[in-house]
Design an enzyme around this catalytic site. Structure first.
Site, mmCIF file in Angstrom:
data_model
loop_
_atom_site.group_PDB
_atom_site.id
_atom_site.type_symbol
_atom_site.label_atom_id
_atom_site.label_comp_id
_atom_site.label_asym_id
_atom_site.label_seq_id
_atom_site.Cartn_x
_atom_site.Cartn_y
_atom_site.Cartn_z
ATOM 1 N N LYS A 116 19.900 19.244 -28.353
ATOM 2 C CA LYS A 116 19.863 17.796 -28.171
ATOM 3 C C LYS A 116 18.769 17.347 -27.205
ATOM 4 O O LYS A 116 18.262 16.224 -27.313
ATOM 5 C CB LYS A 116 21.242 17.310 -27.729
ATOM 6 C CG LYS A 116 22.294 17.474 -28.829
ATOM 7 C CD LYS A 116 23.664 17.035 -28.377
ATOM 8 C CE LYS A 116 24.679 17.157 -29.509
ATOM 9 N NZ LYS A 116 24.810 18.531 -30.017
ATOM 10 N N ARG A 293 23.216 19.356 -41.583
ATOM 11 C CA ARG A 293 24.127 19.919 -42.589
ATOM 12 C C ARG A 293 24.796 18.771 -43.329
ATOM 13 O O ARG A 293 24.587 17.605 -42.986
ATOM 14 C CB ARG A 293 25.213 20.757 -41.895
ATOM 15 C CG ARG A 293 25.936 19.975 -40.799
ATOM 16 C CD ARG A 293 27.127 20.679 -40.218
ATOM 17 N NE ARG A 293 27.628 20.033 -39.029
ATOM 18 C CZ ARG A 293 28.382 18.956 -38.980
ATOM 19 N NH1 ARG A 293 28.731 18.345 -40.112
ATOM 20 N NH2 ARG A 293 28.821 18.458 -37.846
#
Length: 454
Positions: A116, A293
């Site tokens: 992140k 994903r």
């Protein structure tokens, strides 16, 4: 197109992928742990192979076992679903090294967006708005204190490698920051092998808005609109809907364009989701993270766009261009998804594994879909996530979708284990939810305290 793919997952997402592959004329290989020998995905796939004991670290997370199963069965590609190895860059790279296509982005891109702190830096380069906070990793609680004083309380401590609600702490005042930092970092180290932390200002009141993107190998990137995922418990999503009632046409185009820009900037391929926080007070939105994903809540987007995201994943991985352009994406009606878990809301949502003695999944009528892998007589094992089904509805408008979801949950019957079906029915019937008047704090700070008192 591939002739055979392996699904490196279990439960409803494995069943979902098998069905999509079969409709494309692709054979499938299911992998399973010893605890899942009677699971539905093992029965529906063309082949099934056991890859280890019940513990996920010895089966579904065992990269060598999964790859060996693919090699032995002659699978040309691996679909990871969500969870387990789906965002593991090492596994994606290992697939590439042995000549098996990973149905998802490359390990390099996954590393770039999965961390992140790195993702935040990439978004700044791509001129995608980010939440005010630290420029990079925060190395100590003392540094966190100094940054918090600059950006102002409350602040959110986040693990760089975090996910699933782990390694996250909201801090309201300076007196609580040191212990929160140390606890969150330790939790992240235990869960992800990486204790790196960063700090951001808390955006409140806020909506959790995520944008679904698809990107092919030719550099074409489109978005499929947004999903509102603001109803959460302990930072985990409970109910999702599309489109968001908090977003109008102009903001939808703006946030969708930002998501496309974000994916283009890192050379993204396959399906992905860019997550944003929307400040309802100002109308500004900020990048949170990217999920590299397919998402649990992808069916709501499929309902409103008519695009089969899982089929697109497989086709993109096989080298085929996107079936639709951005101009051809049309949003129709409103969709809602409720996650059904084997858990007991009366006992702090404790997991409720066990044998299902009776089951009736709601069916019938236009615009109702149930994604599940359970059946009467099936024993839910205690080793994995408690989600057992997703109820998804589509209506011409939001009110019709709400009423359809209420009807579906009312029909849902399951005996032998406790579930959150009644909880979801109460939530979808709540006056604030019906009005669309909620944010990321509503479920935990308002709905749940009143619900638990009742």
């Amino acid at each position: 197109m591939f002739s055979k793919i392996l699904i490196a997952n279990r439960g409803e997402i494995a069943v979902r992928i098998i069905r999509a592959a079969r409709e494309l004329g692709v054979e499938t290989v299911a992998v399973y742990s010893e605890a899942d020998k009677d699971a539905l995905h093992t029965m529906l796939a063309d082949e099934a192979i056991c890859i280890g004991p019940a513990r996920s670290t010895e089966s579904y997370l065992n990269m060598n076992a999964v790859l060996s199963a693919a090699v032995v069965t002659g699978a040309e590609a691996i679909h990871p679903g969500f969870g387990f190895l789906s965002e593991n860059s090492k596994f994606a790279t290992m697939c590439e090294e042995v000549g098996i296509k990973f149905i998802g982005p490359s390990g390099q891109v996954m590393d770039k967006m999965g961390d992140k702190i790195n993702a935040r830096a990439e978004m700044i380069k791509a001129q995608v708005p980010v939440i005010p906070g630290s420029d990079g990793e925060v190395f100590s609680a003392e540094d966190a204190l100094a940054i918090a004083e600059t950006i102002g309380y409350p602040v959110m401590l986040k693990a760089s490698a975090g996910g699933g609600g782990k390694g996250i702490r909201k801090v309201e005042r300076s007196e609580d920051l040191v212990s929160a930092f140390e606890n969150a970092s330790s939790e992240a180290q235990a869960a992800f092998g990486n204790g790196a932390m960063y700090i951001e200002r808390v955006i409140y009141p806020a909506r959790h808005i995520e944008v679904q993107i698809l990107a092919d190998q030719e550099g074409n990137v489109i978005h499929l609109g947004e999903r509102d995922c603001s109803l959460q418990r302990n930072n985990q999503k409970v109910l999702e809907e599309s489109p968001s009632i908090a977003i109008g046409k102009t903001l939808r185009e703006k946030i969708g364009s930002a998501a496309v820009r974000a994916a283009q900037s890192v050379g993204y391929e396959n399906a992905g989701t860019i997550e944003f926080l929307l400040d309802e007070a100002t109308g500004e939105f900020y990048f949170m993270e990217m999920n590299t994903r397919v998402q649990v809540e992808h069916p709501v987007t499929e309902f409103v766009t008519g695009v089969d995201i899982v089929k697109e994943q497989i086709k993109i991985a096989a080298g085929q261009p996107l079936d639709v352009t951005q101009e051809e994406v049309v949003f129709r009606g409103h969709a809602i998804e409720c996650r059904i878990n084997a858990e007991n809301p009366a006992f702090n949502f404790a997991p409720s594994p066990g044998k299902i003695t009776n089951l009736y999944l709601p069916s019938g009528g236009v615009g109702l879909r149930v994604d599940s892998a359970v059946y009467p007589g099936y024993t839910i094992p205690p080793y994995y996530d408690s989600m057992i089904a997703k109820v998804i509805v589509h209506g011409e408008n939001r009110f019709e979708a709400l009423m359809k979801m209420q009807r579906a949950l009312y029909e849902f019957e399951i005996d032998g284990v406790m579930t959150n079906v009644d909880f979801q029915l109460d939530l979808i019937s709540d006056h604030r939810v019906v009005a669309g008047d909620y944010d990321t704090a509503y479920l935990m700070e308002h709905f749940l305290p009143e619900y638990q008192q009742d």
